[in-house]
Structure formats: C-alpha cells, structure tokens
Motif scaffolding. Structure first.
Motif, PDB file in Angstrom:
ATOM      1  N   LEU A  74       0.953  -0.740  -0.118  1.00  5.82           N
ATOM      2  CA  LEU A  74       0.155   0.275  -0.066  1.00  5.82           C
ATOM      3  C   LEU A  74       0.748   0.972   0.042  1.00  5.82           C
ATOM      4  CD1 LEU A  74      -2.395  -1.197   2.600  1.00  5.82           C
ATOM      5  CD2 LEU A  74      -3.141  -1.316   0.352  1.00  5.82           C
ATOM      6  N   GLY A  75       0.834   1.797  -1.273  1.00  5.92           N
ATOM      7  CA  GLY A  75       1.520   3.273  -1.046  1.00  5.92           C
ATOM      8  C   GLY A  75       2.607   2.373  -1.428  1.00  5.92           C
ATOM      9  N   ASP A  76       4.385   3.212  -0.088  1.00  2.00           N
ATOM     10  CA  ASP A  76       5.545   2.510   0.272  1.00  2.00           C
ATOM     11  C   ASP A  76       5.445   1.379   0.973  1.00  2.00           C
ATOM     12  OD1 ASP A  76       5.296   3.994   2.240  1.00  2.00           O
ATOM     13  OD2 ASP A  76       6.969   5.572   1.833  1.00  2.00           O
ATOM     14  N   ARG A  77       4.281   1.111   1.776  1.00  2.00           N
ATOM     15  CA  ARG A  77       4.305   0.344   3.040  1.00  2.00           C
ATOM     16  C   ARG A  77       4.300  -1.391   2.546  1.00  2.00           C
ATOM     17  NH1 ARG A  77      -0.120   1.766   6.545  1.00  2.00           N
ATOM     18  NH2 ARG A  77      -1.185   2.013   4.290  1.00  2.00           N
ATOM     19  N   THR A  78       4.716  -2.272   3.081  1.00  2.00           N
ATOM     20  CA  THR A  78       4.875  -3.599   2.506  1.00  2.00           C
ATOM     21  C   THR A  78       4.178  -4.103   3.566  1.00  2.00           C
ATOM     22  OG1 THR A  78       5.995  -3.730   0.611  1.00  2.00           O
ATOM     23  CG2 THR A  78       5.645  -5.901   1.290  1.00  2.00           C
ATOM     24  N   LEU A  79       3.019  -4.851   3.531  1.00  2.00           N
ATOM     25  CA  LEU A  79       2.075  -5.466   4.777  1.00  2.00           C
ATOM     26  C   LEU A  79       1.859  -6.879   4.691  1.00  2.00           C
ATOM     27  CD1 LEU A  79      -0.355  -2.095   5.196  1.00  2.00           C
ATOM     28  CD2 LEU A  79       1.708  -2.344   6.785  1.00  2.00           C
ATOM     29  N   VAL A  80       1.956  -7.804   5.723  1.00  4.17           N
ATOM     30  CA  VAL A  80       1.661  -9.222   5.479  1.00  4.17           C
ATOM     31  C   VAL A  80       0.159  -9.302   6.365  1.00  4.17           C
ATOM     32  CG1 VAL A  80       1.955 -11.796   6.219  1.00  4.17           C
ATOM     33  CG2 VAL A  80       4.065 -10.271   5.457  1.00  4.17           C
ATOM     34  N   ALA A  81      -0.950  -9.462   5.688  1.00 10.67           N
ATOM     35  CA  ALA A  81      -2.010  -9.712   6.307  1.00 10.67           C
ATOM     36  C   ALA A  81      -2.572 -11.237   6.445  1.00 10.67           C
ATOM     37  CB  ALA A  81      -2.740  -9.701   4.972  1.00 10.67           C
ATOM     38  N   THR A  82      -3.016 -11.905   7.390  1.00  8.75           N
ATOM     39  CA  THR A  82      -3.669 -12.874   7.734  1.00  8.75           C
ATOM     40  C   THR A  82      -5.040 -12.465   7.829  1.00  8.75           C
ATOM     41  OG1 THR A  82      -3.056 -12.608  10.253  1.00  8.75           O
ATOM     42  CG2 THR A  82      -1.271 -13.449   8.803  1.00  8.75           C
ATOM     43  N   PRO A  83      -5.932 -13.613   8.295  1.00  9.41           N
ATOM     44  CA  PRO A  83      -6.874 -13.707   8.290  1.00  9.41           C
ATOM     45  C   PRO A  83      -7.278 -13.128   9.275  1.00  9.41           C
ATOM     46  CG  PRO A  83      -6.246 -16.229   8.330  1.00  9.41           C
ATOM     47  CD  PRO A  83      -5.310 -15.385   8.141  1.00  9.41           C
ATOM     48  N   GLY A  84      -9.135 -11.669   9.259  1.00  7.99           N
ATOM     49  CA  GLY A  84      -9.242 -10.746  10.056  1.00  7.99           C
ATOM     50  C   GLY A  84      -8.450  -9.611   9.760  1.00  7.99           C
ATOM     51  N   THR A  85      -7.879  -9.272   8.791  1.00  2.00           N
ATOM     52  CA  THR A  85      -6.497  -8.358   8.234  1.00  2.00           C
ATOM     53  C   THR A  85      -7.713  -8.336   7.493  1.00  2.00           C
ATOM     54  OG1 THR A  85      -4.848  -9.303   9.121  1.00  2.00           O
ATOM     55  CG2 THR A  85      -4.966  -6.801   7.683  1.00  2.00           C
ATOM     56  N   PHE A  86      -7.858  -6.388   7.906  1.00  3.32           N
ATOM     57  CA  PHE A  86      -8.372  -5.573   6.818  1.00  3.32           C
ATOM     58  C   PHE A  86      -7.600  -4.878   5.816  1.00  3.32           C
ATOM     59  CE2 PHE A  86     -11.335  -1.485   6.060  1.00  3.32           C
ATOM     60  CZ  PHE A  86     -11.925  -1.529   4.808  1.00  3.32           C
ATOM     61  N   LEU A  87      -7.862  -4.183   4.750  1.00  4.04           N
ATOM     62  CA  LEU A  87      -7.221  -2.957   3.834  1.00  4.04           C
ATOM     63  C   LEU A  87      -7.700  -2.342   3.260  1.00  4.04           C
ATOM     64  CD1 LEU A  87      -5.638  -6.172   3.896  1.00  4.04           C
ATOM     65  CD2 LEU A  87      -3.381  -4.554   3.916  1.00  4.04           C
ATOM     66  N   TYR A  88      -6.985  -1.068   3.355  1.00  2.70           N
ATOM     67  CA  TYR A  88      -8.672   0.234   2.492  1.00  2.70           C
ATOM     68  C   TYR A  88      -6.835   0.481   1.820  1.00  2.70           C
ATOM     69  CZ  TYR A  88     -10.400   4.408   1.171  1.00  2.70           C
ATOM     70  OH  TYR A  88     -10.779   5.241   0.738  1.00  2.70           O
ATOM     71  N   SER A  89      -7.259   0.938   0.356  1.00  5.59           N
ATOM     72  CA  SER A  89      -6.678   1.135  -0.686  1.00  5.59           C
ATOM     73  C   SER A  89      -7.768   2.575  -1.460  1.00  5.59           C
ATOM     74  CB  SER A  89      -5.723   0.698  -1.520  1.00  5.59           C
ATOM     75  OG  SER A  89      -5.144   1.471  -2.499  1.00  5.59           O
ATOM     76  N   PRO A  90      -6.906   3.676  -0.967  1.00  2.00           N
ATOM     77  CA  PRO A  90      -8.045   4.947  -1.591  1.00  2.00           C
ATOM     78  C   PRO A  90      -7.448   5.111  -3.628  1.00  2.00           C
ATOM     79  CG  PRO A  90      -6.187   6.020  -0.167  1.00  2.00           C
ATOM     80  CD  PRO A  90      -5.941   4.492  -0.131  1.00  2.00           C
ATOM     81  N   LYS A  91      -9.025   5.354  -3.456  1.00  2.19           N
ATOM     82  CA  LYS A  91      -8.144   5.312  -5.730  1.00  2.19           C
ATOM     83  C   LYS A  91      -7.007   6.234  -5.232  1.00  2.19           C
ATOM     84  CE  LYS A  91     -11.924   9.365  -5.612  1.00  2.19           C
ATOM     85  NZ  LYS A  91     -12.883   9.424  -6.677  1.00  2.19           N
ATOM     86  N   GLY A  92      -6.381   6.358  -6.298  1.00  5.40           N
ATOM     87  CA  GLY A  92      -4.884   6.843  -6.719  1.00  5.40           C
ATOM     88  C   GLY A  92      -3.812   6.427  -5.870  1.00  5.40           C
ATOM     89  N   GLN A  93      -4.239   4.993  -4.785  1.00  5.83           N
ATOM     90  CA  GLN A  93      -3.272   4.804  -4.102  1.00  5.83           C
ATOM     91  C   GLN A  93      -2.337   3.229  -5.451  1.00  5.83           C
ATOM     92  OE1 GLN A  93      -3.163   2.498  -0.071  1.00  5.83           O
ATOM     93  NE2 GLN A  93      -2.178   4.106   0.212  1.00  5.83           N
ATOM     94  N   LEU A  94      -0.553   3.287  -4.827  1.00  7.53           N
ATOM     95  CA  LEU A  94      -0.469   2.831  -5.955  1.00  7.53           C
ATOM     96  C   LEU A  94      -0.618   1.205  -4.861  1.00  7.53           C
ATOM     97  CD1 LEU A  94       1.568   1.392  -8.708  1.00  7.53           C
ATOM     98  CD2 LEU A  94       3.633   1.863  -7.047  1.00  7.53           C
ATOM     99  N   HIS A  95      -0.923  -0.113  -5.193  1.00  5.13           N
ATOM    100  CA  HIS A  95      -1.177  -1.017  -4.431  1.00  5.13           C
ATOM    101  C   HIS A  95      -1.300  -2.579  -4.770  1.00  5.13           C
ATOM    102  CE1 HIS A  95      -4.744  -0.263  -5.368  1.00  5.13           C
ATOM    103  NE2 HIS A  95      -5.252  -1.936  -5.891  1.00  5.13           N
ATOM    104  N   ARG A  96      -0.379  -3.359  -4.268  1.00  6.82           N
ATOM    105  CA  ARG A  96      -0.372  -5.149  -4.575  1.00  6.82           C
ATOM    106  C   ARG A  96      -0.563  -6.060  -4.213  1.00  6.82           C
ATOM    107  NH1 ARG A  96       3.524  -7.139  -3.321  1.00  6.82           N
ATOM    108  NH2 ARG A  96       4.912  -6.727  -2.683  1.00  6.82           N
ATOM    109  N   PHE A  97      -1.342  -7.166  -4.564  1.00  3.83           N
ATOM    110  CA  PHE A  97      -1.006  -7.938  -2.938  1.00  3.83           C
ATOM    111  C   PHE A  97      -0.625  -9.423  -4.093  1.00  3.83           C
ATOM    112  CE2 PHE A  97      -5.371  -7.963  -5.262  1.00  3.83           C
ATOM    113  CZ  PHE A  97      -5.470  -8.768  -5.514  1.00  3.83           C
ATOM    114  N   THR A  98       0.349 -10.001  -3.144  1.00  2.39           N
ATOM    115  CA  THR A  98       0.956 -11.229  -3.673  1.00  2.39           C
ATOM    116  C   THR A  98       0.553 -12.649  -2.802  1.00  2.39           C
ATOM    117  OG1 THR A  98       2.006 -10.235  -4.421  1.00  2.39           O
ATOM    118  CG2 THR A  98       2.349 -12.549  -4.875  1.00  2.39           C
ATOM    119  N   ASN A  99       0.286 -13.568  -3.336  1.00  4.83           N
ATOM    120  CA  ASN A  99       0.440 -14.815  -2.236  1.00  4.83           C
ATOM    121  C   ASN A  99       2.137 -15.266  -2.096  1.00  4.83           C
ATOM    122  OD1 ASN A  99       0.006 -17.761  -0.378  1.00  4.83           O
ATOM    123  ND2 ASN A  99      -1.928 -17.717  -2.082  1.00  4.83           N
ATOM    124  N   THR A 100       2.507 -14.809  -1.223  1.00  5.69           N
ATOM    125  CA  THR A 100       4.071 -15.631  -0.903  1.00  5.69           C
ATOM    126  C   THR A 100       4.008 -16.716  -0.820  1.00  5.69           C
ATOM    127  OG1 THR A 100       4.128 -14.059   0.938  1.00  5.69           O
ATOM    128  CG2 THR A 100       4.862 -13.216  -1.015  1.00  5.69           C
TER     129      THR A 100
END
Length: 163
Positions: A74-100
């Motif tokens: 999310l932007g310049d942050r890299t985070l690891v999300a596990t069950p129950g985690t909520f994330l929000y990315s507003p329009k215009g924000q660079l983001h990605r997700f990967t199942n590692t």
C-alpha cells in the motif's frame, strides 16, 4: 439502472466467476445490483498469484482476508495480512497483493463505486460450470490486460524488462 429493491441473497459457491490467471474472482454483488454504489468479490488467490503494482483512478478498494496469508503493498509500505485483517486502498494509491505461500488464500474485495467488475469480466475467463484450476497468465493475456486497463481507469505498472 435499476436497484434490486428486494435486496440480494447469494448462496455459497454462487455469483459471477472469472479466472484472471490462476486467481478466481467470484462477484457476489455488482454495480447493476447496487445502483453502481459498490461491487463485492470473493477472491481466491493461488500460491504465487496476485496482482502487479497498480492504481485505480475511479474506485477505492478494500480487502478483508478470510483465509491464508497475503503480502500487500500500500503505497510505500509492505504488509503481511492474515485472517481477519482489513486493508483499504483509496483511489490513486499504488498497491498490489501477492500470495507468497504454498496454499491458496481467500479474501473479500469491496470496490466503491462499482465498475471494477466490468474490467474483470472483460479481461478474465468466465467460469461456466464446474470451477477447476486455470493456467497461469500468458504474455498475450498480460498484454490484453495492459491494453484494456486504461479503459477502466486502472494504471498497471508492468514488471521491469528481463535482462
């Protein structure tokens, strides 16, 4: 545009499903059913699956991890999300997700306003009948995604060229 005045009831394993690479997007609600207010998708991300870095110019995107583990940028942050985690990315924000990990992950994806579901319907492969595994994205598939994404206000940052 009509809104379903009786509400929505979508049973498990139902909805409009599309493969984008090996990831399975199943829409539980689409813009036509919500007055274009939002779309809600259940997403099963295959091991090694996910998205390239991208940004939406039209939609806010929210994620709720139900099963597994997903690495998010999310932007310049890299985070690891596990069950129950909520994330929000507003329009215009660079983001990605990967199942590692080596097991599938499941999350809910909520986009506001709706519209993203039309992109997935155009670039994905519709599931007609039994849900099985899909082949990885081909270079032709990725080129199609890059070409069509701007139509939906999505900017995809392609990977750097191979040396």
């Amino acid at each position: 545009m009509t809104i379903n005045q009786n509400g929505l009831f979508v049973e498990p394993d139902r909805g409009r499903s599309y493969y984008l690479g090996q990831d399975l997007y199943t829409f539980k609600a689409i813009g036509e059913e919500t007055g274009e207010a939002y779309a809600l998708c259940e997403l099963i991300v295959a091991p090694g699956g996910g998205t390239p870095p991208h940004r939406h110019s039209r939609e806010n995107e929210s994620f709720y991890v139900q099963d597994g583990e997903i690495e998010f940028q999310l932007g310049d942050r890299t985070l690891v999300a596990t069950p129950g985690t909520f994330l929000y990315s507003p329009k215009g924000q660079l983001h990605r997700f990967t199942n590692t990990t080596s097991v599938p992950a499941k999350l809910l994806v909520w986009v506001t306003p709706a519209g993203f579901e039309k992109f997935i319907a155009e670039v994905g492969k519709a599931v007609n009948g039994q849900i099985t595994s899909a082949p990885p994205l081909s270079s032709e598939d990725f080129d199609k995604i890059l070409t069509i994404s701007s139509k939906y206000g999505i900017e995809i940052i392609p990977p750097p060229p191979e040396q």
